[in-house]
Design a protein around this motif. Structure first.
Motif, PDB file in Angstrom:
ATOM      1  N   SER A 181      15.340 -83.021  14.164  1.00  0.00           N
ATOM      2  CA  SER A 181      13.977 -83.471  13.894  1.00  0.00           C
ATOM      3  C   SER A 181      13.914 -84.057  12.490  1.00  0.00           C
ATOM      4  N   VAL A 189       4.399 -80.601  23.148  1.00  0.00           N
ATOM      5  CA  VAL A 189       5.717 -80.538  22.508  1.00  0.00           C
ATOM      6  C   VAL A 189       6.781 -80.183  23.540  1.00  0.00           C
ATOM      7  N   ASP A 204      10.612 -78.894  23.014  1.00  0.00           N
ATOM      8  CA  ASP A 204      11.713 -78.493  22.135  1.00  0.00           C
ATOM      9  C   ASP A 204      12.949 -78.340  23.000  1.00  0.00           C
ATOM     10  N   HIS A 263      18.793 -78.075  17.481  1.00  0.00           N
ATOM     11  CA  HIS A 263      17.412 -78.253  17.925  1.00  0.00           C
ATOM     12  C   HIS A 263      16.994 -79.716  17.857  1.00  0.00           C
ATOM     13  N   ASP A 273      13.294 -82.151  19.049  1.00  0.00           N
ATOM     14  CA  ASP A 273      11.927 -82.025  19.564  1.00  0.00           C
ATOM     15  C   ASP A 273      11.275 -83.386  19.732  1.00  0.00           C
ATOM     16  N   GLU A 315       7.119 -84.621  20.160  1.00  0.00           N
ATOM     17  CA  GLU A 315       5.746 -84.131  20.190  1.00  0.00           C
ATOM     18  C   GLU A 315       4.767 -85.289  20.127  1.00  0.00           C
TER      19      GLU A 315
END
Length: 135
Positions: free
Chosen positions: A49, A103, A105, A117, A119, A121
């Motif tokens: 991210s 969102v 994830d 990770h 994401d 959104e």
């Protein structure tokens, strides 16, 4: 002899990983507690991210100060495939009115530890703009 076949092992791993991630969301959003995340985020944690840092401690420090700490998350769906877990949820920032964010994830785990990770959104638009709903 009890033999676990690769497909069954992958399913068991996916279920275990889903539970780890679900516990992290519950503890973080419901109890405002980073303990479970602290236990499961790996040292070499990689963040994809643009608004959050990589590295275990840098990410934990970021979470403690992030606008969504103290907010809420209503999980709509958790999917897992082996080491990957996807969470589709409605996140609302602390003190914010409105519909919040939609969102998704995506987490990657290795041996029960979160190591990556991603994401995506977006603000939840007015209901009239999404006749079938965001969730």
């Amino acid at each position: 002899m009890n033999t676990v076949y690769p497909k069954e092992e992958k399913r068991m791993s996916a279920e275990r990983n889903k539970e780890i991630i679900r516990q992290c969301y519950e503890q973080f959003f419901t109890h405002r507690d980073l303990t479970r995340l602290t236990e499961v985020i790996g040292e070499g944690f990689v963040q994809h991210s643009p608004d959050a840092p990589s590295g275990r401690q840098a990410y934990l420090d970021h979470l403690a100060e992030a606008a969504f700490f103290g907010g809420s998350s209503d999980i709509k769906l958790i999917l897992a495939d082996g080491d990957h877990v996807a969470v589709h949820h409605n996140m609302k920032l602390a003190g914010e009115d409105g519909e919040g964010l939609a969102v998704v994830d995506l987490w990657r785990l290795e041996n029960g530890r979160i190591i990556e990770h991603w994401d995506v959104e977006q603000p939840v638009p007015e209901a009239s703009r999404v006749p079938n709903g965001m969730f």
